[in-house]
Each structure stands twice: as C-alpha cells, then as structure tokens.
Design a protein around this motif. Sequence first.
Motif: not given
Length: 485
Positions: A341, A348, A375-376, A379, A382, A412, A415
């Motif tokens: 993250n 990002a 999950e990280a 994400n 993307k 996750s 997804k």
Amino acid sequence: MDKLEDMASVYEFDPLTGNIPATKVEITVSCRNLLDRDTFSKSDPRETEVIDNTLNPDFVRKYILDYFFEEKQNLRFDFRLEKPLGATMQFCANKLDKKDFFGKSDPFMVFYRSNEDGTFTICHKTEVVKNTLNPVWQPFTIPVRALCNGDYDRTIKVEVYDWDRDGSHDFIGEFTTSYRELARGQSQFNVYEVVNPKKKMKKKKYVNSGTVTLLSFSVESESTFLDYIKGGNFWFAVQFSGNPSQSTSLHYMNPYQMNAYALALKAVGEIIQDYDSDKMFPALGFGAKLPPDGRVSHEFPLNGNIENPYCNGIEGILEAYHQSLKTVQLYGPTNFAPVVNHVARYAAAVQDGSQYFVLLIITDGVISDMSQTKEAIVNAAKLPMSIIIVGVGQAEFDAMVELDGDDIRISSRGKLAERDIVQFVPFRDYMDRTGNHVLSMARLAKDVLAEIPDQFISYMKSRGIKPNPAPPPYTPPGHTHHTQI
C-alpha cells in the motif's frame, strides 16, 4: 555488410541491339552488430525473411544483379523492425466433462504452436475458471509471431484441463486450429469439438468432451515495452524476522560472508539497477521493533531517514540493511500489505504513463496478513505497478506461489485482480552448485524481469496510453538534416 560472388556469366555484346556487356553477380547479405532495439531480446531485422533474436543475421535470400564494370552502381540497404502484431481473442466452452468428484470442473486451456520438427511449444495458458462446465475465459492478447511464427496455416493445438491444486491437472480433451481459421472471428468455423483420444478409442458411442467456441478475435499493431519505457521507479522492501545473532537465521551477521538476504539484495539489485537512471533506490523494512520506544513497524526506511528513504545504489541499500540489523529488533508479525500500500500510494499519484513502479520484496515466505495482502494487490493491479517477490531460505513458498497468481488470478472479496502484477522467484533455485556464478545470475536476471514488460504494457493498453512519439533529430541552426544509409 554484403559480399559479391562472380557467377561468370557474361553477355555477348550485340552490335544490333547495343547490349552492353554485363556480368551477373550474386549478392548475399549479412549484418554484424546491429543496433539492439529490443529490451529483453535481440532485434528482429527484416529483409525478405525474418531472422529472430539476433544482432548478426545471415540472410538466406540472394539477389542476382547485372554488374557493369564501367558504371558506378549504388546499392541501398534498408533494415526495418516490423511492428509486432498482437491477436486478442476470447473463448468460452460448453458441456465440458465433469472431472471433480464433489464439484464440476475448474477448466483452463493451454495453447501450443507446432514446430517444424513436429513438436509443440507452449505459447499461452488461460486463467482457471472455477467450478463450471461452461466457462467463459477472459480475453487475452498474444503476439502473432508467438502463435504461428508468421505461418498462418501452422497448426495450433489447444488442450483443455481441469485444474487440481496439487498440480496433477486432469486432461479433458484437445482440438487443433490455425491462425487463419481464428482470424475468421466468431463463426460456425470456430466452434471446436474437444476430443479425448483415449476415450474415443475406448468408447464407440463417444462424441466429444464438450465444445470450445471463439467469441471474438481482433488483430492490431502492438506497442512494445521499448516504445514506452523512460526509466523504472524501483522500491526495495526487506522482511525482518528471526535473530541475526543466531547462525541459523537468514539474517545472521557472519563476518566472513554475506547472509541470504544480503546475497539476494545484491544479486537482484545488480540486475534492476541498470533500469534506473539515477541509481537512487527507496528501501523499506518491515516486521521489526524500532528504537527508541520499541513500536512494531511494517514500513520503516532502511536508512532511518523518514524524509528521504533513498539509498545510493545497491551498495547503499546493503549498507542501510546492515546498519538496520544493528539498530532494530527483528520481530513480527510479517505483514506485506503495508509496504504494498505504501508504494501503491505513490503509483496512484502518477497514472498518466510517465512512471511505472516496481516493488521488490525479499522474504523468507512467512506471511501473517494474507487476506489484507491479497486485497492490496487487487487494488494495486489498477495502478502502474508491479511486484517482484524473491524468496530466500529453504521454506515452502506456497503462499508466495498463490500471490504470484500464474495458475489462478488473485482475488479479494470476490473481486479479481485487473492484471497479473506479481512475479515470485525462489532465490535458492539460482544458487549454482557448480560455482558458475555468471550463468546462475543470468538465469536469475531473466526470471526476475520476465513478466515486467507484459505487465507494463497491459497497464498502458488498459488505460489507452500511447507511447510518446520520438522527438525529431536535432538539427543545428542553419543546417539541413540529411539521413545517410
């Protein structure tokens, strides 16, 4: 660059027609030390035939020309790199054989290109679609050359399997096609019977083991990694666990030789540093207690400087790592999500294609926050970001293989990750017992960087980001630019 061979066939001079005596010459073209225009392979120069992966091609085709001794005959040779073509296609299947006792099947497909000697070479593997006999696979793009090597009628074999966790995948059946057939697109010609030859031999009433249908097919000129790349943005993250004073620890501070983490940092870092122009690398540690209050941190700067975590080259990273071993307390738990993250926040902020971030994690394979890390990663998929995980030590790396997602795309909370962005490499596989350090490091370099170009391109294509055109050649004021070939 070229050589002339006298074929000793001279025309007789004809006074009536005025033919000038000429000698036939055969020209054979060879090149040496062509400019390398591919980043992870050699150039593919084109002159009638294509000679793959070499900077020193010897072309087969010869040219027969009239040679006139009394004339100056200028020959011009143009060498071009042909833009690679990419074929994007999507398939579904219907009524595949049921292979799982307690469920249906978990089907995936493997594509093979036929070779001149009758053997087959794997060129693509789809993702696994869980628990269905009627899967719809995600669209995928593959270089046309990888699929058929320029021969549109070359046989393409496709095998369909039921995925098993232990790797003993069950064979469902197979079919064959060709690039020319696929290029017809969705039609009755691109519905294929999946046949299991053994079943066909044993059962008289056997028809097939299901069908596979081509849903879509398109071809476009592909932008390459070289068209985009401006320089990497590489981050390092080192797991801190164990006791560096114990000889069994992978962090053991042996005064006579580098420990496993230092070896991996140096070996992989020396590969990566060539793709970073300033050789300044931000480096983080995770899973340690920090002075003075003993708080556990999963994203602390190796050099101790929160404002500026950059280290000068690989030697700077190693120096910061060894200093950290003396100042922090190796602890736990081992959480990957914070460093993923951390880098993702930087990625990002720059999504215009001008920068691409690569996080290199050195770990012993133990992970305490698997669900949060998944999950990280979902994400981060993307974002303009890739993750390379290098495993050190002799532990089982099942969790790291799962994060790699080559067999099953990571997900996750229901997804799927938009892209495959993780590459896992077990460092022990490259410790050459014969002492051939150069060979083992060459293999390591290949595998560490193997997936980065495709991951990079997949992000750019998914965002519709085109390479910036090359700037025109510099021409001094008052001069006209000429190109001499």
